[in-house]
Design a protein around this motif. Structure first.
Motif, PDB file in Angstrom:
ATOM      1  N   TRP A   1     -45.252  44.302 -25.070  1.00 42.60           N
ATOM      2  CA  TRP A   1     -44.783  44.637 -26.402  1.00 42.60           C
ATOM      3  C   TRP A   1     -45.199  43.521 -27.357  1.00 42.60           C
ATOM      4  N   ARG A   2     -45.534  43.891 -28.577  1.00 45.79           N
ATOM      5  CA  ARG A   2     -45.833  42.909 -29.616  1.00 45.79           C
ATOM      6  C   ARG A   2     -44.606  42.720 -30.522  1.00 45.79           C
ATOM      7  N   PRO A   3     -44.557  41.648 -31.314  1.00 48.53           N
ATOM      8  CA  PRO A   3     -43.388  41.445 -32.170  1.00 48.53           C
ATOM      9  C   PRO A   3     -43.096  42.599 -33.124  1.00 48.53           C
ATOM     10  N   ASP A   4     -44.096  43.431 -33.418  1.00 53.10           N
ATOM     11  CA  ASP A   4     -43.850  44.569 -34.316  1.00 53.10           C
ATOM     12  C   ASP A   4     -43.491  45.840 -33.550  1.00 53.10           C
ATOM     13  N   PHE A   5     -43.027  45.720 -32.295  1.00 54.94           N
ATOM     14  CA  PHE A   5     -42.843  46.929 -31.476  1.00 54.94           C
ATOM     15  C   PHE A   5     -41.795  47.860 -32.061  1.00 54.94           C
ATOM     16  N   MET A   6     -40.747  47.332 -32.694  1.00 57.89           N
ATOM     17  CA  MET A   6     -39.739  48.217 -33.286  1.00 57.89           C
ATOM     18  C   MET A   6     -40.265  48.882 -34.558  1.00 57.89           C
ATOM     19  N   HIS A   7     -41.078  48.171 -35.323  1.00 60.27           N
ATOM     20  CA  HIS A   7     -41.700  48.784 -36.498  1.00 60.27           C
ATOM     21  C   HIS A   7     -42.593  49.960 -36.069  1.00 60.27           C
ATOM     22  N   ARG A   8     -43.335  49.789 -34.986  1.00 54.45           N
ATOM     23  CA  ARG A   8     -44.226  50.852 -34.527  1.00 54.45           C
ATOM     24  C   ARG A   8     -43.429  52.037 -33.996  1.00 54.45           C
ATOM     25  N   GLN A   9     -42.304  51.768 -33.356  1.00 58.08           N
ATOM     26  CA  GLN A   9     -41.461  52.871 -32.909  1.00 58.08           C
ATOM     27  C   GLN A   9     -40.927  53.660 -34.105  1.00 58.08           C
ATOM     28  N   ALA A  10     -40.524  52.941 -35.151  1.00 54.92           N
ATOM     29  CA  ALA A  10     -39.937  53.592 -36.323  1.00 54.92           C
ATOM     30  C   ALA A  10     -40.969  54.317 -37.175  1.00 54.92           C
ATOM     31  N   ARG A  11     -42.152  53.747 -37.302  1.00 55.23           N
ATOM     32  CA  ARG A  11     -43.133  54.273 -38.254  1.00 55.23           C
ATOM     33  C   ARG A  11     -44.202  55.151 -37.623  1.00 55.23           C
TER      34      ARG A  11
ATOM     35  N   TRP B   1     -38.856  44.442 -18.081  1.00 54.23           N
ATOM     36  CA  TRP B   1     -39.705  43.329 -18.512  1.00 54.23           C
ATOM     37  C   TRP B   1     -40.321  43.579 -19.879  1.00 54.23           C
ATOM     38  N   GLY B   2     -40.552  44.830 -20.249  1.00 52.98           N
ATOM     39  CA  GLY B   2     -41.022  45.096 -21.606  1.00 52.98           C
ATOM     40  C   GLY B   2     -40.037  44.573 -22.638  1.00 52.98           C
ATOM     41  N   TRP B   3     -38.752  44.866 -22.412  1.00 55.19           N
ATOM     42  CA  TRP B   3     -37.691  44.414 -23.325  1.00 55.19           C
ATOM     43  C   TRP B   3     -37.479  42.910 -23.226  1.00 55.19           C
ATOM     44  N   ASN B   4     -37.307  42.404 -22.008  1.00 54.44           N
ATOM     45  CA  ASN B   4     -36.936  41.005 -21.832  1.00 54.44           C
ATOM     46  C   ASN B   4     -38.037  40.053 -22.292  1.00 54.44           C
ATOM     47  N   ASP B   5     -39.285  40.376 -21.954  1.00 54.75           N
ATOM     48  CA  ASP B   5     -40.390  39.478 -22.300  1.00 54.75           C
ATOM     49  C   ASP B   5     -40.552  39.322 -23.803  1.00 54.75           C
ATOM     50  N   ILE B   6     -40.443  40.428 -24.560  1.00 50.55           N
ATOM     51  CA  ILE B   6     -40.683  40.299 -25.991  1.00 50.55           C
ATOM     52  C   ILE B   6     -39.533  39.560 -26.679  1.00 50.55           C
ATOM     53  N   TRP B   7     -38.308  39.805 -26.253  1.00 51.87           N
ATOM     54  CA  TRP B   7     -37.188  39.109 -26.881  1.00 51.87           C
ATOM     55  C   TRP B   7     -37.209  37.608 -26.591  1.00 51.87           C
TER      56      TRP B   7
ATOM     57  N   ASP C   1     -40.123  35.939 -26.173  1.00 53.54           N
ATOM     58  CA  ASP C   1     -41.406  35.434 -26.645  1.00 53.54           C
ATOM     59  C   ASP C   1     -41.178  34.527 -27.870  1.00 53.54           C
ATOM     60  N   PRO C   2     -41.657  33.299 -27.869  1.00 57.56           N
ATOM     61  CA  PRO C   2     -41.454  32.419 -29.037  1.00 57.56           C
ATOM     62  C   PRO C   2     -41.942  33.036 -30.343  1.00 57.56           C
ATOM     63  N   ASP C   3     -42.991  33.859 -30.297  1.00 62.43           N
ATOM     64  CA  ASP C   3     -43.496  34.482 -31.519  1.00 62.43           C
ATOM     65  C   ASP C   3     -42.488  35.456 -32.117  1.00 62.43           C
ATOM     66  N   PHE C   4     -41.597  35.982 -31.287  1.00 59.44           N
ATOM     67  CA  PHE C   4     -40.628  36.969 -31.770  1.00 59.44           C
ATOM     68  C   PHE C   4     -39.503  36.319 -32.576  1.00 59.44           C
ATOM     69  N   ARG C   5     -39.375  35.006 -32.494  1.00 57.06           N
ATOM     70  CA  ARG C   5     -38.301  34.344 -33.229  1.00 57.06           C
ATOM     71  C   ARG C   5     -38.450  34.511 -34.739  1.00 57.06           C
ATOM     72  N   GLN C   6     -39.669  34.822 -35.204  1.00 58.48           N
ATOM     73  CA  GLN C   6     -39.905  35.001 -36.646  1.00 58.48           C
ATOM     74  C   GLN C   6     -39.637  36.436 -37.112  1.00 58.48           C
ATOM     75  N   TRP C   7     -39.309  37.318 -36.192  1.00 57.08           N
ATOM     76  CA  TRP C   7     -39.041  38.732 -36.541  1.00 57.08           C
ATOM     77  C   TRP C   7     -37.867  38.803 -37.502  1.00 57.08           C
ATOM     78  N   ASP C   8     -37.982  39.586 -38.574  1.00 62.50           N
ATOM     79  CA  ASP C   8     -36.978  39.552 -39.636  1.00 62.50           C
ATOM     80  C   ASP C   8     -37.043  40.867 -40.424  1.00 62.50           C
ATOM     81  N   LEU C   9     -35.951  41.626 -40.424  1.00 62.65           N
ATOM     82  CA  LEU C   9     -35.914  42.888 -41.166  1.00 62.65           C
ATOM     83  C   LEU C   9     -35.411  42.728 -42.599  1.00 62.65           C
ATOM     84  N   ARG C  10     -34.950  41.564 -42.971  1.00 58.24           N
ATOM     85  CA  ARG C  10     -34.324  41.432 -44.287  1.00 58.24           C
ATOM     86  C   ARG C  10     -35.234  41.828 -45.447  1.00 58.24           C
TER      87      ARG C  10
END
Length: 271
Positions: free
Chosen positions: A80-90, A182-188, A190-199
């Protein structure tokens, strides 16, 4: 009704999505679409969607996202990439709605969304991206930013998965439990995911919203739903005592009463 499979396009391929209709004969009633948590599936919701739809006299749709339940598993080498929830939604959710004839001017009409955890975040992204395509949302323990508390307890869950029977218990709900976990656990983690922000998206929320958080949530603080209200002040907040990360399991009656009232208040033909 038993669960079925429908094929949709996603990520330049065709995948199958597990789904189940609830009370489809109630054609004149609101449709509630349930979006599961990061390790969820159709069966992981257990009886809550059915009980909720019976309480409100609604129709329901429950489905398993790509990689979960009986839907097409994620190949183990695919991350999964950091935008995985955006891709699911869009991408994935609109494709599913197209395949099932849901939306403005379609057979099943405009839905309400009820999302839990990651599913709540996906509901927020969808609502901000397609404001005319739904009537409203209820989000349970949603994430809008990555908190230290979330990362710490997701890391602890990894150890539980390795050391206990959690793998076997989750295996009852997923065709490929290793892929799902592991799809869920690995991305959460992932250090790159710390910048994920929906605000930055939240000011795009125009629909009625109900945001629910347990006071004992082990994966998020009240800053999550309070942040939603700050950017989308039409959102009603519900803070539940004696409740962890899963309000539909810990406080189903209080959640059902509040969410049914929310839907009925904001559905014009029910007033």
């Amino acid at each position: 009704m038993p669960a079925s499979l429908v094929e949709i396009p996603f990520d330049e391929r065709r995948i199958q999505i597990e789904y189940q209709w609830l009370r489809p004969e109630r054609t004149q009633r609101p449709l509630v679409v349930f979006l599961h948590e990061g390790l969820g599936s159709v069966s992981m919701w257990r009886d809550f969607p059915r009980h909720f739809c019976e309480a409100g006299d609604y129709r329901g749709l429950v489905f398993s996202r790509y990689g979960y339940g009986r839907s097409t598993p994620r190949p183990h080498a695919e991350k999964w990439r950091p935008d995985f929830m955006h891709r699911q939604a869009r991408e994935a959710l609109p494709a599913l709605f197209d395949a099932l004839d849901i939306g403005p001017g379609r057979k099943h009409g405009v839905p309400w969304l009820m999302g839990h955890s990651d599913g709540g975040s996906i509901a927020l992204i969808y609502a901000a991206s397609f404001p005319q395509a739904l009537d409203g949302i209820t989000v349970l323990a949603p994430h809008i930013v990555v908190e230290d508390l979330s990362v710490r307890n997701i890391a602890a869950t990894r150890q539980v998965y390795l050391d206990t029977d959690l793998r076997e218990r989750l295996g009852r709900h997923h065709d490929d439990v290793e892929s799902a976990f592991w799809g869920w656990n690995d991305i959460w983690l992932d250090p790159d995911f710390r910048q994920w922000d929906l605000r930055p998206l939240l000011s795009g929320l125009k629909c009625p919203g109900l945001a629910v958080q347990g006071e004992d949530d082990e994966y998020g603080t009240m800053a999550q739903i309070e942040g939603i209200h700050r950017y989308a002040p039409q959102t009603t907040l519900l803070k539940l005592a004696r409740c962890g990360h899963s309000p539909h399991r810990d406080q189903p009656e209080a959640l059902t009463q509040a969410a049914v009232r929310h839907i009925n208040t904001h559905t014009s033909y029910l007033k």
